[in-house]
Design a protein around this motif. Sequence first.
Motif, PDB file in Angstrom:
ATOM      1  N   LEU A   1      -7.627  28.441  14.333  1.00 19.63           N
ATOM      2  CA  LEU A   1      -8.317  29.274  13.861  1.00 19.63           C
ATOM      3  C   LEU A   1      -9.725  28.939  13.678  1.00 19.63           C
ATOM      4  CD1 LEU A   1      -7.748  31.863  12.062  1.00 19.63           C
ATOM      5  CD2 LEU A   1      -7.381  30.636  10.019  1.00 19.63           C
ATOM      6  N   LEU A   2     -10.596  29.856  14.057  1.00 19.21           N
ATOM      7  CA  LEU A   2     -11.946  29.913  14.027  1.00 19.21           C
ATOM      8  C   LEU A   2     -12.554  31.110  13.066  1.00 19.21           C
ATOM      9  CD1 LEU A   2     -14.547  28.615  14.837  1.00 19.21           C
ATOM     10  CD2 LEU A   2     -14.542  30.191  16.938  1.00 19.21           C
ATOM     11  N   VAL A   3     -13.314  30.777  12.052  1.00 22.40           N
ATOM     12  CA  VAL A   3     -13.653  31.524  11.018  1.00 22.40           C
ATOM     13  C   VAL A   3     -15.105  31.754  10.838  1.00 22.40           C
ATOM     14  CG1 VAL A   3     -13.562  32.528   8.414  1.00 22.40           C
ATOM     15  CG2 VAL A   3     -11.547  31.371   9.543  1.00 22.40           C
ATOM     16  N   ILE A   4     -15.503  32.797  10.959  1.00 24.74           N
ATOM     17  CA  ILE A   4     -17.185  32.808  10.702  1.00 24.74           C
ATOM     18  C   ILE A   4     -17.354  33.467   9.256  1.00 24.74           C
ATOM     19  CG2 ILE A   4     -19.315  34.039  11.273  1.00 24.74           C
ATOM     20  CD1 ILE A   4     -18.658  34.182  13.888  1.00 24.74           C
ATOM     21  N   ALA A   5     -17.762  32.662   8.311  1.00 23.24           N
ATOM     22  CA  ALA A   5     -17.916  32.968   6.993  1.00 23.24           C
ATOM     23  C   ALA A   5     -19.296  33.442   6.322  1.00 23.24           C
ATOM     24  CB  ALA A   5     -17.110  31.624   6.199  1.00 23.24           C
ATOM     25  N   HIS A   6     -19.285  34.293   5.696  1.00 22.50           N
ATOM     26  CA  HIS A   6     -20.277  34.504   5.113  1.00 22.50           C
ATOM     27  C   HIS A   6     -20.419  34.385   3.385  1.00 22.50           C
ATOM     28  CE1 HIS A   6     -22.593  36.371   8.518  1.00 22.50           C
ATOM     29  NE2 HIS A   6     -21.131  36.642   8.730  1.00 22.50           N
ATOM     30  N   LYS A   7     -19.072  34.573   3.044  1.00 18.06           N
ATOM     31  CA  LYS A   7     -18.553  34.120   1.671  1.00 18.06           C
ATOM     32  C   LYS A   7     -17.949  32.749   1.587  1.00 18.06           C
ATOM     33  CE  LYS A   7     -16.078  37.533   0.334  1.00 18.06           C
ATOM     34  NZ  LYS A   7     -15.157  38.680  -0.286  1.00 18.06           N
ATOM     35  N   LEU A   8     -18.855  31.660   1.307  1.00 20.11           N
ATOM     36  CA  LEU A   8     -18.564  30.289   1.534  1.00 20.11           C
ATOM     37  C   LEU A   8     -17.262  30.074   0.818  1.00 20.11           C
ATOM     38  CD1 LEU A   8     -21.998  28.581   1.634  1.00 20.11           C
ATOM     39  CD2 LEU A   8     -20.569  29.788   3.505  1.00 20.11           C
ATOM     40  N   LYS A   9     -17.088  30.772  -0.186  1.00 18.45           N
ATOM     41  CA  LYS A   9     -15.811  30.583  -1.423  1.00 18.45           C
ATOM     42  C   LYS A   9     -14.539  30.413  -0.511  1.00 18.45           C
ATOM     43  CE  LYS A   9     -14.995  30.946  -6.253  1.00 18.45           C
ATOM     44  NZ  LYS A   9     -15.181  29.618  -6.416  1.00 18.45           N
ATOM     45  N   THR A  10     -14.429  31.527   0.404  1.00 16.38           N
ATOM     46  CA  THR A  10     -13.255  31.710   0.987  1.00 16.38           C
ATOM     47  C   THR A  10     -12.880  30.444   2.149  1.00 16.38           C
ATOM     48  OG1 THR A  10     -14.426  32.927   2.746  1.00 16.38           O
ATOM     49  CG2 THR A  10     -13.731  34.161   0.961  1.00 16.38           C
ATOM     50  N   ILE A  11     -13.783  29.746   2.448  1.00 12.94           N
ATOM     51  CA  ILE A  11     -13.357  28.831   3.518  1.00 12.94           C
ATOM     52  C   ILE A  11     -13.209  27.258   2.930  1.00 12.94           C
ATOM     53  CG2 ILE A  11     -14.481  30.005   5.191  1.00 12.94           C
ATOM     54  CD1 ILE A  11     -17.087  27.996   4.736  1.00 12.94           C
ATOM     55  N   GLU A  12     -13.187  27.176   1.578  1.00 14.26           N
ATOM     56  CA  GLU A  12     -13.128  25.898   1.153  1.00 14.26           C
ATOM     57  C   GLU A  12     -11.822  25.113   1.612  1.00 14.26           C
ATOM     58  OE1 GLU A  12     -13.468  26.113  -3.175  1.00 14.26           O
ATOM     59  OE2 GLU A  12     -15.495  26.836  -3.270  1.00 14.26           O
ATOM     60  N   ARG A  13     -10.949  25.737   2.072  1.00 11.25           N
ATOM     61  CA  ARG A  13      -9.825  25.094   2.430  1.00 11.25           C
ATOM     62  C   ARG A  13      -9.713  24.955   3.706  1.00 11.25           C
ATOM     63  NH1 ARG A  13      -4.998  28.596  -0.363  1.00 11.25           N
ATOM     64  NH2 ARG A  13      -6.656  30.055   0.097  1.00 11.25           N
ATOM     65  N   ALA A  14     -10.795  25.076   4.638  1.00 14.30           N
ATOM     66  CA  ALA A  14     -10.626  24.715   6.034  1.00 14.30           C
ATOM     67  C   ALA A  14     -10.621  23.342   6.247  1.00 14.30           C
ATOM     68  CB  ALA A  14     -12.263  25.310   6.537  1.00 14.30           C
ATOM     69  N   ASP A  15     -10.238  22.933   7.431  1.00  9.12           N
ATOM     70  CA  ASP A  15     -10.005  21.687   8.094  1.00  9.12           C
ATOM     71  C   ASP A  15     -11.626  20.969   8.489  1.00  9.12           C
ATOM     72  OD1 ASP A  15      -7.038  21.372   8.259  1.00  9.12           O
ATOM     73  OD2 ASP A  15      -7.093  23.246   9.353  1.00  9.12           O
ATOM     74  N   GLN A  16     -12.212  21.881   8.837  1.00 15.22           N
ATOM     75  CA  GLN A  16     -13.517  21.528   9.223  1.00 15.22           C
ATOM     76  C   GLN A  16     -14.554  22.614   9.039  1.00 15.22           C
ATOM     77  OE1 GLN A  16     -14.859  19.918  12.940  1.00 15.22           O
ATOM     78  NE2 GLN A  16     -13.648  21.592  14.106  1.00 15.22           N
ATOM     79  N   ILE A  17     -15.848  22.411   8.759  1.00 15.14           N
ATOM     80  CA  ILE A  17     -16.783  23.327   8.193  1.00 15.14           C
ATOM     81  C   ILE A  17     -17.877  23.092   8.912  1.00 15.14           C
ATOM     82  CG2 ILE A  17     -18.396  24.517   6.683  1.00 15.14           C
ATOM     83  CD1 ILE A  17     -16.217  24.010   4.567  1.00 15.14           C
ATOM     84  N   VAL A  18     -18.509  23.829  10.063  1.00 13.12           N
ATOM     85  CA  VAL A  18     -19.430  23.555  10.852  1.00 13.12           C
ATOM     86  C   VAL A  18     -20.826  24.202  10.614  1.00 13.12           C
ATOM     87  CG1 VAL A  18     -20.316  23.357  13.079  1.00 13.12           C
ATOM     88  CG2 VAL A  18     -18.071  22.847  12.606  1.00 13.12           C
ATOM     89  N   VAL A  19     -21.808  23.670  10.148  1.00 13.24           N
ATOM     90  CA  VAL A  19     -23.033  24.168   9.671  1.00 13.24           C
ATOM     91  C   VAL A  19     -23.946  24.479  11.004  1.00 13.24           C
ATOM     92  CG1 VAL A  19     -25.281  24.369   8.308  1.00 13.24           C
ATOM     93  CG2 VAL A  19     -23.019  23.325   7.502  1.00 13.24           C
ATOM     94  N   ILE A  20     -24.388  25.637  11.528  1.00 15.72           N
ATOM     95  CA  ILE A  20     -25.147  25.838  12.730  1.00 15.72           C
ATOM     96  C   ILE A  20     -26.437  26.457  12.310  1.00 15.72           C
ATOM     97  CG2 ILE A  20     -25.408  27.349  14.937  1.00 15.72           C
ATOM     98  CD1 ILE A  20     -22.250  27.348  14.807  1.00 15.72           C
ATOM     99  N   ASP A  21     -27.497  25.856  12.921  1.00 12.68           N
ATOM    100  CA  ASP A  21     -28.819  26.204  12.634  1.00 12.68           C
ATOM    101  C   ASP A  21     -29.379  25.906  14.027  1.00 12.68           C
ATOM    102  OD1 ASP A  21     -31.043  27.174  11.231  1.00 12.68           O
ATOM    103  OD2 ASP A  21     -31.735  25.056  10.325  1.00 12.68           O
ATOM    104  N   ASP A  22     -30.480  26.974  14.421  1.00 10.68           N
ATOM    105  CA  ASP A  22     -31.163  26.812  15.461  1.00 10.68           C
ATOM    106  C   ASP A  22     -30.602  26.496  16.702  1.00 10.68           C
ATOM    107  OD1 ASP A  22     -33.475  27.496  13.999  1.00 10.68           O
ATOM    108  OD2 ASP A  22     -34.067  25.287  13.805  1.00 10.68           O
TER     109      ASP A  22
END
Length: 714
Positions: A664-685
């Motif tokens: 499952l790959l999720v693009i999140a704008h409301k960060l509260k909905t992804i707190e239970r994700a196995d990994q969170i990736v922060v992308i910048d530039d």
Amino acid sequence: MARNTATVTRKVVALTLAVCVDLSLFYVAGLVATHSVFGHFAHLWVHAALRCSALTAVTLLALGDLNPLLIRVIASHSLLPAVFETGTKALYHEETQCGFSADARCWLMCAGASLAGALFWEITVPDADDAAAGKEKKQKARVLFVRVLRLYSPEYLLLLGGLVMLTLAVLCQMFIPFYTGRVIDILGTQYQPNEFVSALLFMGLYSLGSSLSAGCRGGLLLCAISAFTCRIKVKLFGALTKQEIGFFETIKTGEITSRLSKDTTLMGRAVCLNVNVLLRTFIKTLGMISLMMNLSWKLTFLVLMETPITGLIQNIYDTHYQRLSLAVQDSMAQANEVVNEVVSSIQVVRSFNTEKHEARRYDDRLMDTHVLKTRQNTVRAVYLLARRLTGLGMQVVMLYYGRLFIQSGQMTTGNLVSFILYQSDLGDNIRTLTYIFGDMLNSVGAAGKVFEYLDRKPLVSMEGKLKPEKLTGHVIFRDLNFAYPTCPNKTVLQDFSLELKSGQMTALVGTSGKGKSTCVSLLERFYEQQDGEILLDNEPLKSYDHRFLHKKIAVVSQEPVLFSGSIRDNIAYGLAECSLDEIQEAARKANAHDFIMKLEKSYDTEVGEGGGHLSKSQKQQIAIARALVRQPQVLILDEITSSLDMTSENKIQQALASCPNQTLLVIAHKLKTIERADQIVVIDDGRVQEQGTHQELMDMKGGYYKLREGNSPQ
């Protein structure tokens, strides 16, 4: 400037020398003709060979080389008197005296005829020019025309039947003027009732045969055109749907719809109907020339002198008209694009009060088309005027000589009337031949645009064959570099690497425009990365079968798109053998089954254009069901919960959790909905800046912490 002057001077000197040498040989030949040791015809051909050799030598000495046009002029000018004199003697047992007489009028006539013949050859069969260096070679009009004819191969039987009917119609029509002259001769001499009735009977039979054959010909050809147009539209549509997404971002919708709706129709009708007219006119012209030669060969040759002049006028017209026709097609496509933009974005137009602005913009596009069509009509009007003046002049000359032939007893009045009828039709036929040949080449301009799309190879290949029985959904992004085709200088992803493990939920976060959606687009193979690779179960994405890949990787976007049809059709979109039980099960997982069953026709309810009959949350739930019914191994969710209430969101998350082996790959704008994700990736530039679980990233107090605590725009 000096160099151009020298070139012009050299050409003038070459022309003067050639004229002097040729006139000298012409007069000398006339003086020695009676003392020649050769026979009459041998003398003509020896003289022709000497003139050709002398003119070639003078031209080479003066200019240094010979182009094909000069070779044709010299050859025809030298050989024409001998050919004309020999042909007249062999066919009609007469002597023209122009073959060996020292008469300047004969020399001028031969020079004019040879120049006109060479010019006509140059117009109708021009020498092939090499394309300019560094420029893409365009398909020749004749090549395009042959390609269109080959596409007509399934309709060859219809075309053959049309050709047979066409030939019968032309043959019957040709004899009507002949019997008209017969009737006039019968009435002008001692009246013979049997001959008169016989002539009228044959005229009636030929008229009836011509009408029936012409009707059958038209029906067969129209059937062929209809079948061809339908088939080429489907073929073009199929080619367009195989193009990569970047193609549709660079080509405007109005241009595509114009090619699909107008150019395919023009391509089928214009080419087939023009071939019909060309063959009909050609057969008719040959038959009429044969009958006219029997009536008066001298008048026939006189009438045929109009052909080179008509060809020259037609060539000038075709050159300008074809250029304007292509410009009109492009202008109409731009006008259609304005309409498509406004209609598809009418809410934006209304909210910004730009109705008058858009109306002016559409008016500007229509005015551009109007100006081009005005120029097109002006060119056509001048062409028609020149063509009719030429025909009128030829008719005056023909009537003058016809009167002389009647007085000398070489023709009867009825023969002249028949000849006039043939000549009137022949002039139109010759003009039609020259016109239709150019118009066929003009009509394949539309075919050229269609073939551009048919021949185009998509930049993202769909030729993979891999279809494994089992797929784990393990995805690896390895050292990706990517820039969109519309902005090749702006790199969106730089040395991007990421791993999506099977059965885990990965969430991509970051500010807008930093590359999150680009990762999804590359995983869906909408685009091809410039560097690096994307692996699915350790195999490159491009190795997988296109249909298999998009069944195993499903995406649900933030703004779902539904198609006109029922809810059932939208959920089972692209799955021909999807049962109602599977559809309902997917709808239950998407929390859509309950509201669907409350509708009057439940799963057979029409959603309207773009899903306009449903609310935004309902469309979102149907889009989720459409993805889940495929049982994908990799599921991509692009902020799908923004339109859902808390109850629906919880039920969907529970349904997704019931698929433990799904990536499952999720693009999140409301960060509260992804707190239970196995990994969170922060992308910048375009790079991975941080990676970990929610708690790990919060403890780092880096970019994710600032996004989470600072409530920055997402």
